[in-house]
Design a protein around this motif. Structure first.
Motif, PDB file in Angstrom:
ATOM      1  N   LEU A   1     -19.782 -48.763  16.681  1.00 54.02           N
ATOM      2  CA  LEU A   1     -21.183 -48.884  16.286  1.00 54.02           C
ATOM      3  C   LEU A   1     -21.415 -48.416  14.847  1.00 54.02           C
ATOM      4  O   LEU A   1     -22.141 -49.067  14.078  1.00 54.02           O
ATOM      5  CB  LEU A   1     -22.061 -48.082  17.250  1.00 54.02           C
ATOM      6  CG  LEU A   1     -22.114 -48.595  18.691  1.00 54.02           C
ATOM      7  CD1 LEU A   1     -22.918 -47.655  19.572  1.00 54.02           C
ATOM      8  CD2 LEU A   1     -22.708 -49.995  18.754  1.00 54.02           C
ATOM      9  N   ILE A   2     -20.788 -47.304  14.471  1.00 54.49           N
ATOM     10  CA  ILE A   2     -20.993 -46.796  13.114  1.00 54.49           C
ATOM     11  C   ILE A   2     -20.315 -47.709  12.092  1.00 54.49           C
ATOM     12  O   ILE A   2     -20.851 -47.953  11.002  1.00 54.49           O
ATOM     13  CB  ILE A   2     -20.478 -45.351  13.010  1.00 54.49           C
ATOM     14  CG1 ILE A   2     -21.345 -44.430  13.872  1.00 54.49           C
ATOM     15  CG2 ILE A   2     -20.490 -44.873  11.566  1.00 54.49           C
ATOM     16  CD1 ILE A   2     -20.891 -42.992  13.884  1.00 54.49           C
TER      17      ILE A   2
ATOM     18  N   ASN B   1     -25.659 -34.815  19.527  1.00 55.58           N
ATOM     19  CA  ASN B   1     -24.796 -34.025  20.408  1.00 55.58           C
ATOM     20  C   ASN B   1     -23.556 -34.787  20.848  1.00 55.58           C
ATOM     21  O   ASN B   1     -22.931 -34.457  21.855  1.00 55.58           O
ATOM     22  CB  ASN B   1     -25.586 -33.590  21.648  1.00 55.58           C
ATOM     23  CG  ASN B   1     -26.105 -34.773  22.451  1.00 55.58           C
ATOM     24  OD1 ASN B   1     -25.953 -35.928  22.046  1.00 55.58           O
ATOM     25  ND2 ASN B   1     -26.727 -34.484  23.586  1.00 55.58           N
ATOM     26  N   GLY B   2     -23.186 -35.816  20.105  1.00 55.35           N
ATOM     27  CA  GLY B   2     -21.977 -36.560  20.439  1.00 55.35           C
ATOM     28  C   GLY B   2     -22.215 -37.801  21.265  1.00 55.35           C
ATOM     29  O   GLY B   2     -21.258 -38.483  21.643  1.00 55.35           O
TER      30      GLY B   2
ATOM     31  N   ARG C   1     -20.425 -38.219   4.513  1.00 56.14           N
ATOM     32  CA  ARG C   1     -20.793 -36.803   4.591  1.00 56.14           C
ATOM     33  C   ARG C   1     -22.291 -36.629   4.762  1.00 56.14           C
ATOM     34  O   ARG C   1     -22.753 -35.819   5.585  1.00 56.14           O
ATOM     35  CB  ARG C   1     -20.314 -36.080   3.327  1.00 56.14           C
ATOM     36  CG  ARG C   1     -20.520 -34.574   3.350  1.00 56.14           C
ATOM     37  CD  ARG C   1     -20.138 -33.950   2.018  1.00 56.14           C
ATOM     38  NE  ARG C   1     -21.004 -34.454   0.944  1.00 56.14           N
ATOM     39  CZ  ARG C   1     -22.218 -33.975   0.704  1.00 56.14           C
ATOM     40  NH1 ARG C   1     -22.732 -33.001   1.457  1.00 56.14           N
ATOM     41  NH2 ARG C   1     -22.936 -34.467  -0.287  1.00 56.14           N
ATOM     42  N   ARG C   2     -23.074 -37.400   4.004  1.00 55.12           N
ATOM     43  CA  ARG C   2     -24.534 -37.284   4.106  1.00 55.12           C
ATOM     44  C   ARG C   2     -25.028 -37.755   5.473  1.00 55.12           C
ATOM     45  O   ARG C   2     -25.928 -37.146   6.066  1.00 55.12           O
ATOM     46  CB  ARG C   2     -25.202 -38.104   2.996  1.00 55.12           C
ATOM     47  CG  ARG C   2     -24.925 -37.587   1.603  1.00 55.12           C
ATOM     48  CD  ARG C   2     -26.003 -38.051   0.613  1.00 55.12           C
ATOM     49  NE  ARG C   2     -26.162 -39.492   0.635  1.00 55.12           N
ATOM     50  CZ  ARG C   2     -25.503 -40.337  -0.166  1.00 55.12           C
ATOM     51  NH1 ARG C   2     -24.626 -39.859  -1.044  1.00 55.12           N
ATOM     52  NH2 ARG C   2     -25.727 -41.626  -0.110  1.00 55.12           N
ATOM     53  N   VAL C   3     -24.449 -38.835   5.970  1.00 53.30           N
ATOM     54  CA  VAL C   3     -24.855 -39.333   7.288  1.00 53.30           C
ATOM     55  C   VAL C   3     -24.518 -38.319   8.371  1.00 53.30           C
ATOM     56  O   VAL C   3     -25.302 -38.079   9.301  1.00 53.30           O
ATOM     57  CB  VAL C   3     -24.183 -40.696   7.566  1.00 53.30           C
ATOM     58  CG1 VAL C   3     -24.389 -41.106   9.018  1.00 53.30           C
ATOM     59  CG2 VAL C   3     -24.745 -41.767   6.641  1.00 53.30           C
ATOM     60  N   HIS C   4     -23.339 -37.712   8.276  1.00 50.28           N
ATOM     61  CA  HIS C   4     -22.942 -36.716   9.274  1.00 50.28           C
ATOM     62  C   HIS C   4     -23.900 -35.529   9.271  1.00 50.28           C
ATOM     63  O   HIS C   4     -24.332 -35.046  10.323  1.00 50.28           O
ATOM     64  CB  HIS C   4     -21.519 -36.244   8.987  1.00 50.28           C
ATOM     65  CG  HIS C   4     -21.019 -35.212   9.953  1.00 50.28           C
ATOM     66  ND1 HIS C   4     -20.923 -33.874   9.639  1.00 50.28           N
ATOM     67  CD2 HIS C   4     -20.610 -35.326  11.244  1.00 50.28           C
ATOM     68  CE1 HIS C   4     -20.469 -33.209  10.683  1.00 50.28           C
ATOM     69  NE2 HIS C   4     -20.268 -34.064  11.675  1.00 50.28           N
ATOM     70  N   ASN C   5     -24.255 -35.054   8.078  1.00 51.26           N
ATOM     71  CA  ASN C   5     -25.201 -33.929   7.986  1.00 51.26           C
ATOM     72  C   ASN C   5     -26.568 -34.326   8.534  1.00 51.26           C
ATOM     73  O   ASN C   5     -27.239 -33.520   9.206  1.00 51.26           O
ATOM     74  CB  ASN C   5     -25.328 -33.477   6.534  1.00 51.26           C
ATOM     75  CG  ASN C   5     -24.066 -32.804   6.033  1.00 51.26           C
ATOM     76  OD1 ASN C   5     -23.275 -32.275   6.829  1.00 51.26           O
ATOM     77  ND2 ASN C   5     -23.848 -32.817   4.731  1.00 51.26           N
TER      78      ASN C   5
END
Length: 250
Positions: free
Chosen positions: A149-150, A214-215, A202-206
């Motif tokens: 999906l990502i 929550n996964g 990195r920005r998307v993860h943050n």
């Protein structure tokens, strides 16, 4: 970048539960892949054509998508019949065409066409996000579903970054040539693309962590029960058993 034109239809195939379609496509691929009897393969071809007709696919688009495997099959037909050991079928100058080589090419060609048509009718008629949520409901590992999906979501973002970098190169009057400067420029382009993709990741993860990720992705899609689902499951299972029986009776 990713065309989903087949997913916009309204045929009865589009109304079948995506989980059934995904499972049926995988089972069908396994059965066809291990089949070598021509009776079974011709029955599979008829079934694939029926699915494609039922899904009301645009045959011009189907033809375009079959062009890539067609090139591979042409190369196969150009090499395999005379390079495969077996009984001589015909002689073309110093080359001998073998019966086993022609038979193997025909089997591979039939399998390719069958599977391409079936997957276009069963899998390409759903969007990628629908496929991802269907796989999640089928209890596939969450990480595989999240990766699908990502990747689907951010391929478009990376493509936009690539187009922005290419426009910047053209504004600076870059003209690709076969010289060291062009090779170095394209190396910088690829490097900057990776750097920007890493920074975006990195920005998307943050951002996901800030929003309480929550996964698990929460999907609002529902796959309600439908009488057509049972009919499709029974009919498709019957054809799979028929194909397996024809191959076994060989």
């Amino acid at each position: 970048m990713i065309s989903e034109s087949f997913a916009e239809g309204s045929s009865w195939i589009h109304g079948i539960d995506p989980r059934l379609r995904a499972t049926g496509a995988v089972a069908y691929a396994v059965v066809v892949a291990v089949s070598y009897d021509f009776k079974a393969l011709f029955v599979a071809l008829v079934l694939s054509l029926f699915l494609a007709l039922s899904a009301r696919l645009d045959w011009r688009a189907v033809g375009r998508r079959l062009m890539a495997p067609a090139v591979f099959l042409l190369l196969l037909w150009a090499v395999l019949p005379w390079s495969y050991e077996g009984d001589a079928l015909a002689a073309l100058g110093p080359l001998t065409v073998t019966r086993q080589g022609v038979t193997l090419c025909a089997q591979i060609s039939l399998k390719t066409v069958c599977l391409m048509l079936a997957f276009m009718a069963l899998v390409a008629t759903m969007t990628v996000d629908t496929l991802g949520h269907a796989l999640n409901r089928l209890r596939l590992p969450d990480k595989m579903v999240h990766l699908l999906l990502i990747t689907y979501r951010y391929l478009f973002v990376i493509e936009q970054e690539y187009q922005r970098l290419v426009r910047a190169m053209k504004i600076r009057n870059f003209h690709p040539k076969t010289n060291l400067h062009s090779y170095r420029t394209y190396a910088y382009l690829v490097g900057m693309l990776f750097v920007r993709a890493s920074e975006r990741a990195r920005r998307v993860h943050n951002a996901m962590i800030c929003r309480g990720f929550n996964g698990r992705f929460v999907s609002l899609r529902e796959f309600p029960p439908n009488p057509r689902n049972q009919l499709f499951a029974i009919g498709f299972s019957f054809f799979l058993v028929l194909l397996a029986t024809l191959e076994w009776m060989k």
